[in-house]
Scaffold this active site. Structure first.
Site: not given
Lengths: 283, 283, 283, 283
Positions: D227-229
């Protein structure tokens, strides 16, 4: 040590990159960075800057230059070929305000400006201590418009003696004569304390204050005989508001002047700036 | 509903803030936001904008205005007192390019521009659909410099009928006459597509391209009779480089024009902008 | 010489500004600058910073402080009253990298940082020459985590001897103990080389490189016992791209660190920063 | 019509540019734009993007692709060859907040996003009118974490039917499953409303407010299963201060989100973005 740079401009047509890259490959050179631009793929002018790594460049450089002449002729190229180990020699001109000079010296000490700072020339004594403290020759040459010719003769003599490639006007508050400018085409970098073409000429901060702008700026450009009309290399701005009086604008502006001039000088030293029709291409 | 704004300017001297804040306190008003500026504490001019919350402001507003007259006289104040519930009425003028109009409509729909958009006037038909789709009256008034007087007469009539407080020129490509401007002092907000005072007048992107600037900008200002010389409200810029042709500059510029004009209009609607000697104080 | 600053925070309610401005007017003080903020006009906390000019402030200051106690009690104020002629005394801590120290010294020499730089403490010798060259005492105190208590005892002793008001960690690469921090609440200003809360802790440029961010930043904050979690005073960023390796990020970052720290220190010295619930209000 | 793009990555070594440019020249193609990058000239990986103009590209394209296989094999290249006339097909996913969707539609209408917007999928009805008003198919698929598999099955079916190349999550507030992500590697572009890696996950503006940051930002990245990486394509920020509450941060942020996502999508559509080791090279 084996790094070289090739800058080329010529009429655009298919095959230019193929010819250049084939040439470099024939010397076993590896292209590290390449930037190109065309004013118009149909009949425009093409520009390319290539930075390459070439084993034993020192030994090959002379031969490469000679061999490149043929390709250059074929495509009607203007070109320059520069091994990076041939470090450029810089002269800095300064007056009373030292912030731009100090920024350049700082970056130079940090290794961010790869150049020999060969001398500093000033029409004031303020900079002497800091310059001589770094073992850089400092020349005090008082100047005013009445003795301009004589002053510039001394300056040109010093530039010649020190074999100077680049002249940086780091807030040098004297106008140069056409004679001086003509002797150094695209070699003199100035910092003007406004976002040109706004506030050409004297006292830009005072005029910015009067006009009530919400942004002030600085512009680094090559010097031509049209005052503040030379090719722009870099510009930047900072926000200001109604509370900033002229003194405050100058303080804020100093910080922009410093960084804009430093970037412009750096790009010039790295052969990233090409002048074309009074504009710059910055690769 | 109980929010009010007081704007004052007067010769600077001790006691002004004490008098105003005492006055507001006597009506049990709580100061929410206060901004002040003095051109010079010694004999300069003082400006203050106060936003306050006052219980039952609707009932008290008339009395407050009457009572403030006395303080105003004592300090030789110019002042305005405005309950926030008295929403300003805005007219937008636009030509063919709609990006600034669309940004204003967007912000207005999002609740970020507190105003009644009373009408849109254009010398072209491009905007009709989007404007009427939002149930805003749209008036098509063809314009050119030969029929300027007649066109402006129609426009002024419409502005009067719609009881307009603010006129926004959202890329309206016609010059207004001194007559029109004089009828609406500090009420007409324009967006100019350059960072003024650079590139005053026509075709700024073309001229920015020719000059080879590394920044382009936009400026929102009040309209006066000196073209592009009115008090600047807001400016902003974006970086560009040699690869940007005129068309690219226009695209990049559109985004700056949109946000600069929207901010300027917003600040004007919130009574944050004071004009003083052809400059603005933006609180 | 007659300039003073009054900072107040208290529960919000009507009448605060009236009371303070009436108080100042009774001493014939003219308000030069005033900034206020309320977390919530209904039951929130109110903050105000007033800068004023008061004839013969030197003679009146003691009396004013005493008289203000009454108003302060009435509104449950926390407050400070500071004549500007009482210049703050600053200690700078530095390690091997000197760019932040040099920027502060530069701004101080230019008259932009109004403070006495009373001493510089370092765990390395790199800064000695430049510091002593400006006639500022330099103390070399080697430090590492094993001798932290002993090192800090020496440092605290020096701070006491020099009567220090502000401690600036200008890239001082040692962690301070809770004991040291507790002794200097909201008095220690640090520069962290990332845009917090991204990259808390060690080696932020390396981690920024690994994550492939397109912006790098710097953050100046007050030091608390939670590493890099103290109240943020100022932040800024610069754009980077895939070509920037860690070394390039560090170079670009140095310039941001310099200006962010200088701004934060300047605002602190001007009493513009108020800490509230681990956040800052910067007036 | 005759414009093509060639993207290549391979182990760095001398001769790559010579081989590619010779190949293009053999088809009489003129290189319009060329960008290259090497992680390390000594044993690193080399990346190049070339945009070229080739007469009768439509007729030659198939043959060029076949012939390039040989060069590709010689240098162990990964590569893609794309005629610009093969326009990519885009799906936009959106929830309740429409600002990012509207910005994309706007840029698309202005001709700044060269793509077919084939459909819009939403778990809410808010976007229907504006989407259908532009004759773009709109699919309402209610979604929540309990019915994720079923929802994604429908979505994948639609993406397949519409032959989608690019999926833009324009503030689509649902998490995608590894299954969905795996089916669309480096094809899903998200906008996250913080400057990553700060404030990963939910409610970034609320957390930015709590932390008291002086900058807020937005990040556009490819979606991966962390997530969001995922690889960051573009980021930008805006300044805020203590006066901005969460609602104000969201307003300011919307404008950054809009422009960051629009730039990222534009670069992706122009084949300017290459993913390498969870980072992007943006040419």
């Amino acid at each position: 040590q084996n790094r070289g740079r090739l800058l080329v401009s010529c009429p655009d047509q298919p095959g230019i990159v193929a010819a250049i890259s084939q040439f470099l490959f024939s010397y076993n050179a590896n292209i590290i960075e390449s930037n190109q631009y065309s004013t118009n793929p149909e009949g425009g002018r093409f520009f390319i800057r290539i930075e390459f790594e070439c084993p034993s460049l020192k030994d090959k450089a002379k031969d490469m230059k000679q061999q490149f002449v043929e390709i250059a002729a074929q495509f009607s190229m203007e070109w320059s070929f520069r091994p990076v180990f041939e470090v450029k020699r810089t002269a800095i001109f300064v007056s009373k305000e030292l912030h731009c000079l100090l920024e350049l010296l700082w970056e130079w000490q940090s290794g961010d400006l790869l150049t020999d700072i060969a001398l500093v020339i000033s029409n004031h004594e303020e900079a002497r201590d800091v310059v001589e403290g770094l073992n850089i020759p400092f020349y005090y040459i008082p100047a005013n418009k009445d003795i301009r010719a004589e002053v510039e003769a001394k300056q040109l003599q010093l530039l010649k003696e020190h074999d100077i490639d680049v002249i940086v006007l780091a807030r040098y508050m004297q106008i140069l004569t056409p004679n001086f400018v003509a002797a150094n085409p695209n070699k003199i970098i100035n910092i003007h304390h406004s976002f040109l073409p706004a506030f050409i000429g004297a006292r830009p901060y005072e005029r910015a204050y009067s006009r009530g702008v919400k942004l002030i700026g600085a512009t680094s450009h090559y010097v031509t005989n049209d005052l503040d009309e030379g090719p722009i290399i870099e510009q930047d701005i900072a926000r200001v508001d109604h509370r900033s009086n002229v003194e405050a604008l100058k303080k804020i502006g100093r910080s922009i002047e410093r960084s804009v001039l430093a970037r412009a000088v750096k790009w010039h030293l790295e052969d990233r700036v090409i002048v074309h029709q009074n504009k710059t291409i910055v690769f």
